[in-house]
Design a protein around this motif. Sequence first.
Motif, mmCIF file in Angstrom:
data_model
loop_
_atom_site.group_PDB
_atom_site.id
_atom_site.type_symbol
_atom_site.label_atom_id
_atom_site.label_comp_id
_atom_site.label_asym_id
_atom_site.label_seq_id
_atom_site.Cartn_x
_atom_site.Cartn_y
_atom_site.Cartn_z
ATOM 1 N N ASN A 89 7.935 9.354 1.274
ATOM 2 C CA ASN A 89 8.709 8.118 1.273
ATOM 3 C C ASN A 89 10.106 8.320 1.847
ATOM 4 N N GLY A 90 10.191 9.124 2.885
ATOM 5 C CA GLY A 90 11.470 9.329 3.575
ATOM 6 C C GLY A 90 12.373 10.365 2.950
ATOM 7 N N LEU A 91 11.915 11.043 1.902
ATOM 8 C CA LEU A 91 12.784 11.996 1.204
ATOM 9 C C LEU A 91 12.076 13.322 0.948
ATOM 10 N N ALA A 129 -1.156 12.448 13.859
ATOM 11 C CA ALA A 129 -0.208 11.384 13.520
ATOM 12 C C ALA A 129 -0.017 10.394 14.667
ATOM 13 N N ALA A 130 0.007 10.886 15.911
ATOM 14 C CA ALA A 130 0.344 9.986 17.023
ATOM 15 C C ALA A 130 -0.663 8.839 17.166
ATOM 16 N N ALA A 181 -0.855 4.517 8.096
ATOM 17 C CA ALA A 181 0.059 5.513 7.535
ATOM 18 C C ALA A 181 -0.701 6.824 7.483
ATOM 19 N N MET A 182 0.024 7.951 7.514
ATOM 20 C CA MET A 182 -0.650 9.248 7.424
ATOM 21 C C MET A 182 -0.018 10.127 6.364
ATOM 22 N N ILE A 183 -0.888 10.754 5.589
ATOM 23 C CA ILE A 183 -0.437 11.850 4.709
ATOM 24 C C ILE A 183 -0.955 13.117 5.358
ATOM 25 N N PHE A 184 -0.045 13.993 5.726
ATOM 26 C CA PHE A 184 -0.451 15.220 6.420
ATOM 27 C C PHE A 184 -0.295 16.407 5.488
ATOM 28 N N VAL A 231 5.462 6.050 5.815
ATOM 29 C CA VAL A 231 4.427 5.951 6.857
ATOM 30 C C VAL A 231 3.902 7.336 7.257
ATOM 31 N N PHE A 232 4.754 8.347 7.176
ATOM 32 C CA PHE A 232 4.289 9.722 7.445
ATOM 33 C C PHE A 232 4.802 10.618 6.324
ATOM 34 N N ASN A 233 3.903 11.003 5.450
ATOM 35 C CA ASN A 233 4.274 11.864 4.332
ATOM 36 C C ASN A 233 3.673 13.249 4.536
#
Length: 484
Positions: A12-14, A163-164, A172-175, A201-203
């Motif tokens: 979540n951006g953090l 992700a791309a 959204a992707m959880i990597f 969106v990308f975790n």
Amino acid sequence: MKFQPVASHFINGLYTEDATGTAIDVIYPATGEVIAQLHSATPRIVEQALSSAKVAQKQWAAMSGVERGRILRRAADIIRIRNYDLSVLETHDTGKPIQETTVADASAGADLLEYFGGLAGTLTGEHIPLPNGDFAYTVREPLGVCVGIGAWNYPTQIACAKAAPALACGNAMIFKPSETTPLSALKLAEIFREAGVPNGVFNVVQGYGDVGAALVADDRVAKVSLTGSLSTGRKVYAAAAGGMKHVTMELGGKSPLIVFDDADLDSAVSGAIIGNFYSSGQICSNGTRVFVQKGIKSAFLERLLARVANAKVGDPMDPEVNFGPMISERQMKIVKSYIAKGREEGARLVCGGRQLDRPGFYLEPTVFAEVTDGMSIAREEIFGPVMSVLDFDTEEEVVTRANATEFGLAAGVFTKELTRAHRVAKGFEAGTCYVNTYNLAPAEAPFGGSKLSGVGRENSKLAINHFSEMKTVYISMNVLQAPY
Ligand code: NAD
């Protein structure tokens, strides 16, 4: 520790931490020293990643494709500006020479973001005319929350390859990076945030296989894209089947590389070197079974040995070095056991075969000749710097032998005869075939495996189909009649 990230996970951006998770030591393969310490995700971290991705995906999908594409292309620009720093990190995470990582890792990731960023605004459905003025139209929709699970050989490139296209389509992707190389995906997450990708969106979630399995099993996940071994692929595919989830499987290989006696000798030797020793042989599509037509066998081996002797093995941060260590002690031991098997089963060791007497996980580039089809080194994926050279007489014979494997990731042929090149390429049972070159995987062309090497394709427009689905809408322009 110089490469210690702010925290293990990025959600979540953090940056987020839960120090109760199992420890993950990040080891620099060139020295064996620990360069960072992270923690595998706990159920609390996995839950945070899933719930934030679920919410963020809706917001991201509501943006226009052009807007999403602009953000992805901005991320590509940032990666290019920071290429050197990202390459230093990748070299420490993987042990690959800086000479390689500066041209084949972060920059390949930037290519993918640029390519799919460009496609994002072009993703449309179609109009389908039907009788009596009726029609249907299709809408290309994202799948939702996608999980990406990476291998350790190309950490940045794999994260971007998943992700791309996922983000371009509005997912959204959880990597989850490999536990062996967890660092660069965190940098990618920072760059996405800076480029304007909304939080969630990308975790990035770190962890061992159990964390990957927990993500795959969750009902909120619509799709899983794995790069890894066949045995992991089988588990992940089976787990995804329960929820009828979409999958992409980029798995292992034992690819053939055929050298006919009319081939340009130096090009063929280059193909064999690139296809066996780049990244210390840790590439899924490597052409590890090098079939050489009998007429040029001795000339080929002589040229090959002369050129392998020029490999500059050493400190991967030295820009002159072009052959680095293996990823880990474990992987080095696996490869050493295959070298021992090659000897026991009667192959002729023509060069290499030894561990270097220095810190880190260094094995010499190794070539076996007189390898026969039944030997373990000709049948099983080794994933290290071990080339098997096999003899052949005729085209028909070699194509049959080349295909006699459960895998089908890649295949290559070196010949100057145009019609033979096309015939052999047609005959190969493999997802990616090369003529007079080897191991290219540009963003523009599909990449993936046949048979047990995988399901689906990465890169190219085809990847869009694996991260989106079509909704069909029927429109009647007439009064509807029913039989009663
Ligand atoms: P691996 O299968 O051991 O691990 C791959 C990833 O799967 C890791 O992140 C791991 O933590 C995770 N994982 C393990 N068990 C899991 C489970 N039950 N559920 C969910 N996730 C799980 O592979 P590796 O050793 O990291 O990589 C080497 C393999 O990857 C080789 O076989 C190589 O050929 C293959 N590979 C394929 C490609 C390709 O594009 N086809 C590219 C690179 C590597």
